[in-house]
Design an enzyme around this catalytic site. Sequence first.
Site, PDB file in Angstrom:
ATOM      1  N   ARG A   1      -0.284  -9.541  -5.452  1.00 43.76           N
ATOM      2  CA  ARG A   1      -1.726  -9.557  -5.287  1.00 43.76           C
ATOM      3  C   ARG A   1      -2.280  -8.150  -5.419  1.00 43.76           C
ATOM      4  O   ARG A   1      -1.764  -7.217  -4.852  1.00 43.76           O
ATOM      5  CB  ARG A   1      -2.117 -10.120  -3.914  1.00 43.76           C
TER       6      ARG A   1
ATOM      7  N   ARG B   1       0.815  -1.225   0.000  1.00 42.47           N
ATOM      8  CA  ARG B   1       0.000   0.000   0.000  1.00 42.47           C
ATOM      9  C   ARG B   1       0.846   1.271   0.000  1.00 42.47           C
ATOM     10  O   ARG B   1       2.055   1.259   0.185  1.00 42.47           O
ATOM     11  CB  ARG B   1      -0.975   0.030   1.184  1.00 42.47           C
TER      12      ARG B   1
ATOM     13  N   ASN C   1       2.001  -6.139  -2.441  1.00 44.07           N
ATOM     14  CA  ASN C   1       0.602  -6.363  -2.117  1.00 44.07           C
ATOM     15  C   ASN C   1      -0.163  -5.048  -2.190  1.00 44.07           C
ATOM     16  O   ASN C   1       0.264  -4.048  -1.591  1.00 44.07           O
ATOM     17  CB  ASN C   1       0.471  -6.938  -0.699  1.00 44.07           C
ATOM     18  N   GLU C   2      -1.256  -5.046  -2.934  1.00 48.40           N
ATOM     19  CA  GLU C   2      -2.137  -3.878  -3.028  1.00 48.40           C
ATOM     20  C   GLU C   2      -1.358  -2.611  -3.380  1.00 48.40           C
ATOM     21  O   GLU C   2      -1.541  -1.554  -2.770  1.00 48.40           O
ATOM     22  CB  GLU C   2      -2.930  -3.707  -1.722  1.00 48.40           C
ATOM     23  N   ASN C   3      -0.494  -2.741  -4.377  1.00 46.45           N
ATOM     24  CA  ASN C   3       0.322  -1.600  -4.798  1.00 46.45           C
ATOM     25  C   ASN C   3      -0.441  -0.601  -5.654  1.00 46.45           C
ATOM     26  O   ASN C   3       0.123   0.392  -6.111  1.00 46.45           O
ATOM     27  CB  ASN C   3       1.574  -2.105  -5.517  1.00 46.45           C
TER      28      ASN C   3
END
Length: 815
Positions: A458, A383, A419-421
């Site tokens: 992801r 994030r 993750n969730e970039n």
Amino acid sequence: MLLWLGLVLSISTAFGQQRTRLNDDWEFVRQDLGGVWEAVRPVVAGNPESVPLWQKVTLPHCFNARDAVDPDVNYYQGPGWYRTQLTVQNPYANGRTLLHFEGAGQKTEVYIYTTKVGSHVGGYDEWTMDITQAVADFQKTEAYKTQFKGKIPLSIRSDNSRDLEMIPSDLSDFNVYGGIYRYLNLVYVPALSLERIAAKAEVDKAGKQGQLTIKATFFNPNQLAKAEINVRILDPKGKQVERYQAGVAVKAGEQELHAFRVKKPQLWSPDKPNLYTVQVTVKAGSDAYVQTEKVGFRHIEFVEKGPFMLNGKRLLLRGTHRHEDHAGVAAAMTEPMIRQEMRMMKEMGVNFIRLGHYQQSRIVLQLCDSLGITVWEEIPWCRGGLGGEVYQSQAKRMLTNMIEQHYNHPAVIIWGLGNENDWPGDFPEFDKEKIRTFMKELNALSHQLDASRYTAIRRCDFCKDIPDVYSPSIWAGWYRGIYTEYKEVTEKEFQGVKRFLHVEWGGDSHAGRHSENPDNALAKISRGQGADERSGDASLFGGSARVSKDGDWSESYLCNLVDWHLKEQETMPWLSGTAYWPFKDFSTPVRPDNPIPYMNQKGVIERDFTKKEAYYVFQSYWTTTPMAHIYGHSWPVRWGEAGEQKMVKVYSNCEQAELFVNGRSYGVKKRNSQDFPAAGLRWLVTFDNSRENTIKVVARQGKTVVQDEIQQRYQTDKWGKPAKLILEKTAEQNGLATVQVKLLDAHGVQCLDAVNWVSFSLSGDGQLLDDLGTSSGSRKVQVYNGRAVIRVKTNGGKSVVGVQSEGMATALLPL
């Protein structure tokens, strides 16, 4: 001066007394000091009035052990100091004395007396500090001989302050913990030792021919030129199958020691996790250094547009996730705790785990190897967007460390890059092309370091073409859509990528909350809108209808959601696998309004290892040892009309089961995984509202018989608005009292669907066991079916427990 070893110095259990965990005799203060002198001054100056006040602790230790789930404060992010005194007795002439950190968060500085030896940035990778020279220098001082009486003062500053130019982002859905929350070791090595062994075990798809290539990086501060090496290979039963002995010229960097051919190796798999032992002995002069590593032979393949293959056969990855978090200790889980958690996963039927969202303890990886659990491990680029040069350097360094430190583990099949970039927020700029460019750099670096494993991310659709494997966001029945859309949505996502793996699915459940009509919220949800999580979906307020906001957060609903997903996964031959998010409830700073404040409650067990009902749904699909579990072990009172038929569900992997209620048989049912819910093992029964109802199941698998039994009351009295709190002690044993509050209406009827907030308090000699992040270990909590529980350590004295809820009079209970 810091001697940075680049990688962790790999340390095996073969060292015996040369490697010691530094668990005891520590002091800690949760604040900054004016300087390291304040840590040693009390001993040197002999000042009994020295401030600040330090507390005695043991390692591992996290200084957010309790405040991470304190409902009234933000968790502490800042510096903390640790201090102890070491006895250093290195048995090797010209040997080195090292501190080996298995993980400390998030920035760490190490001091011997007042000398800063070095520092490390990154809360999750391992690192080693050479303190040899600093110890030798201090041993020459008068303070060593007089004030410290032959001891070495060690001070460590740990800091988890917010920093936008560090990963992970503070926008992440987990706490960025501080402290020495993994084991710290004192290590003695001879003048020549090893930094790292890279043991590459390869096998063809048929499993007939194996090759084991051993490479090593020497730790050689004294620049010795030659050494004798002895490499032994032991099979899974400990029998030597290969050996190589030679003299070598010691070079800088990695060098190959030998490559072995292994015919018909015993393959590693979840069912048979066969491990070979690599033992390397390095001898220079009279000193010998021995290091052992475990390796496994297995062949992995993610088929393009198809399933996952292990050793030439399809393996459906049945997975979950793990955060490093536990009640009462936060990140500072001990080895017995970790072992218990991993065994519970294996007993649930897990053969795959994604370690979210950071490199985890070597103990976790060793257990995955020995238990047979395949692994996706990732770096904490999670994030917030993309920072600058310092930020990007840390990400690359942590990727390098993760791969090199966990390279030998056969369990690892995927290196996770992020993750969730696609989640912005940490920086004014959010440039998708720059994120793509950096993702490509990480992908190339991963393949350079380890070409034998796959890369994955992801939820970052604009980067999904970069890694080898991609997982989109699919939360059917929780953040978007309804759970019966799961297969349709998944097939669509599968078509859009080269290799597909679905990690993160599920829903929250408030442990102990149950529902007679758990699927009611689905009627409000729009179909055909996809199942991806979008901005704001995790909020409990506003936005479109969704189960995460409009559902009842009951264990009943989660079991139905899990049940549907698992039955559908059995009918998807192209599916590589999935991973339920997560195995255990964990703390998070971004969810203050959840039924347990600051807890992500999607686990199938609570934060203290208490199993929720969904655990048994997984077991019924994923395990072969016969089991049977009646839904509702934590549901003491059901409700409805007199004479109304109620569904009783049994989760079992047995061929058939028979249900009895109050001694009466309701017949035998045969299991059929496609007969939703409960694979056909469900009965409509009539409860007696004048007694405790005894519910028993007898399940059979061949000649094996397993049973389960619960008792439930059945309430037919109707209730109105909660009007009164009743506080009672329900148990007391070994100085631990259990206290329960019930919510009653104006007529004294228990409100079995109440979800009010209650707040417990205590006055007197006892101690309220709160700030644990569990449904029975939180002083502020939403009730479950009109009740809530808290425990009190009485300390042999007198106390008064209080409980408050808005709109009702406070209730008090003397203990």
